[in-house]
Design a protein around this motif. Structure first.
Motif: not given
Ligand SMILES: [Mg+2]
Ligand SMILES: Nc1ncnc2c1ncn2[C@@H]1O[C@H](COP(=O)(O)OP(=O)(O)O)[C@@H](O)[C@H]1O
Lengths: 261, 262
Positions: B56-58, B168-171
């Motif tokens: 997901k972050s990728t 928003l990445d796993e905030p």
């Molecule tokens: Mg991640």
């Protein structure tokens, strides 16, 4: 906390007083003559008699060291930033950076005077050479140490390389800059003395050279006292500057002195 | 506009088409994303739900233009922006506030990076901090704030950066359960008052169901889209949907999907 500050000030002062007392006692008990080791009392006497002259020379040395440190700081920063931004240059120049510190001052000094005369220029070059190295080295490390999360954040919002340097890497390297500056500040005064010794008509180094040739040991020791006082002044000026600039961190509780406790 | 055959329709804030990405580790090629296609409509809250390590972050790094996909295209507001940077606003898992800037300056300097004038950036930061009741700490350094407060600042920083899509990445992943629930309600309220296009990443099913309009369920790496789920609960949404029977049903359905994807 207040108690701790008091101790960290009081104990070294007591140690100093004890040291001077023992020195004075040894000189008197063993009747050591002034020519070999002058007693603190003799040194103090000379300093009092020569105070106007010493003040004048100390001021000249302070001036020289201050300009040298300032130029060294600017030069050291510029070199660090350039080496940080241009990787091939960093790799190419790293050995020379270290090499620059291996040339003895007493070998380089006379050469610089042949090239640049007896004015202030060769002395400043000498001081810049001494000062820039610890600054460049520590800033270069600091610029690379910026937190990866902040780096990632700036990348994601599209900050340019320059913005990253200005907004992240430079502020993150400030504590490193100050530790380099502390080292430079400790060395710059004694380097200024060497520069003045080699050829000058002013400064503690000049005074020292002059008195040394005249076998005036109390005056030689008086110069040493001035050098120590100036070095301490420079060092603590940097410490103060760091406290004023780096305000976002809770003050570190133990520094290296407290590392073992 | 650009003649690309799969040109996205109007009203699409973000569209990904056939995104594939692999990392090299030594001699091996490790596939991380496998033919991902998805879209976020203007004003829509879309969540990527997938196990950690699924990529997901990728995917966010590709959308942000920090890295390029091996194949596939990225469209923002209908334009092909693959590999372009500076088009999204971003909120990472760790608040990533600058320790040497005050809370207010953290926000305003980010806005300045995005091209807002200094004066306007400062005004906006002050006004909004007041609005979310953090005016009292505007001049403090971030380290005096609690984790939840830091995340509020971080969210505000992303919200005020007026870009077409918020990522928003796993905030809330690093927060404790109570703070987390609190933050979800807070975010919901703020977002529903000002509907921005959001792509939200989480590995919490409840969080995804509570916040989103739509959910893409991802498989473990190499990630593919297992399923697309439309969340039916009406807006404005309240935390009470937790107890709705259909909420529980939907949650079980997603859980089954994730189990099957393994
Ligand atoms: Mg991640
Ligand atoms: N720069 C990289 N080089 C090699 N592998 C990477 C890199 N970044 C991420 N990966 C790998 O890609 C996979 C997905 O990572 P990530 O996108 O961070 O997952 P998620 O955000 O879903 O937890 C992980 O297995 C990770 O090890």
């Amino acid at each position: 906390m207040g108690n701790k500050t008091l101790r960290s000030f009081l104990l070294p002062t007591l140690a100093l007083i004890a040291f001077i007392g023992v020195w004075q006692a040894i000189c008197e008990i063993f009747q050591i003559d002034t020519f070999t080791i002058p007693s603190p009392w003799d040194i103090a006497g000379t300093m009092y008699e020569d105070s106007a002259l010493l003040a004048k020379h100390a001021l000249a040395t302070m001036n020289l060291a201050l300009i040298g440190l300032g130029l060294g700081l600017v030069f050291g920063l510029v070199v660090a930033v350039i080496l940080h931004l241009v990787l091939p240059l960093r790799e190419a120049l790293a050995p020379f950076l270290i090499l620059s510190q291996n040339v003895p001052l007493i070998a380089l000094g006379p050469l610089l005077m042949i090239w640049f005369g007896f004015g202030i220029t060769p002395k400043l070059i000498l001081l810049v050479l001494v000062c820039f190295f610890p600054i460049t080295l520590s800033v270069l490390v600091g610029l690379g140490q910026a937190e990866p999360q902040l780096r990632e954040y700036l990348g994601m919002i599209g900050a340019s390389k320059w913005e990253r340097l200005r907004r992240l890497e430079f502020p993150a390297s400030l504590t490193y800059l100050f530790s380099g500056l502390k080292i430079a500040a400790t060395y710059v005064v004694s380097s200024a003395i060497v520069a003045e010794w080699l050829g000058a008509n002013m400064g503690i180094g000049y005074y020292l050279n002059f008195k040394w040739k005249g076998f005036d040991q109390p005056a030689v020791f008086a110069s040493i006292v001035c050098v120590i006082a100036l070095s301490l002044l420079f060092y603590y000026a940097v410490v103060l500057a760091e406290r004023l600039v780096v305000r976002w961190k809770p003050r570190p509780q133990g520094d290296w002195k407290g590392a073992s406790t | 506009m650009n003649g690309y055959s799969g040109h996205s329709g109007l009203g699409s804030a973000l569209e990904l088409k056939g995104i594939t990405k692999a990392y090299r580790r030594g001699k091996d090629r490790i596939p991380v994303l496998n033919d991902i296609s998805l879209r976020v409509s203007a004003g829509e809250f879309v969540t990527l739900l997938g196990p950690s390590g699924s990529g997901k972050s990728t995917l966010f790094r590709l959308i942000g233009g920090v890295e390029r996909p091996d194949s596939g295209r990225i469209f923002i507001e209908g334009k092909d922006t693959t590999g372009q940077r500076g088009l999204i606003s971003y909120m990472p898992q760790q608040a990533a506030l600058f320790p040497w800037l005050s809370v207010a300056d953290n926000i305003s300097s980010a806005l300045m990076t995005a091209g807002t004038s200094k004066k306007e950036a400062k005004e906006q930061a002050a006004e909004w901090l007041e609005r979310i009741r953090l005016g009292g700490v505007a001049k403090e350094y971030p380290h005096v704030l609690s984790g939840g407060m830091q995340q509020r600042v971080s969210f505000l920083r992303a919200l005020l950066m007026r870009r077409d899509i918020m990522c928003l990445d796993e905030p809330f992943a690093a927060l404790d359960a109570l703070t987390r629930a609190d933050m979800q309600r807070w975010l919901l309220e703020l977002w529903e008052a000002d509907r921005r296009s959001v792509l939200f990443v989480t590995h919490s099913i409840e969080e995804a169901l509570l916040l989103s309009d739509r959910i893409y369920v991802l498989s473990p790496a190499p990630a593919t889209v297992l399923s697309e789920i439309v969340v039916p609960f009406e807006r404005p949404r309240r935390a009470s949907v937790w107890t709705d029977p259909s909420f529980v049903e939907l949650k079980l359905e997603v859980l089954r999907l994730l189990e099957q994807g393994k």
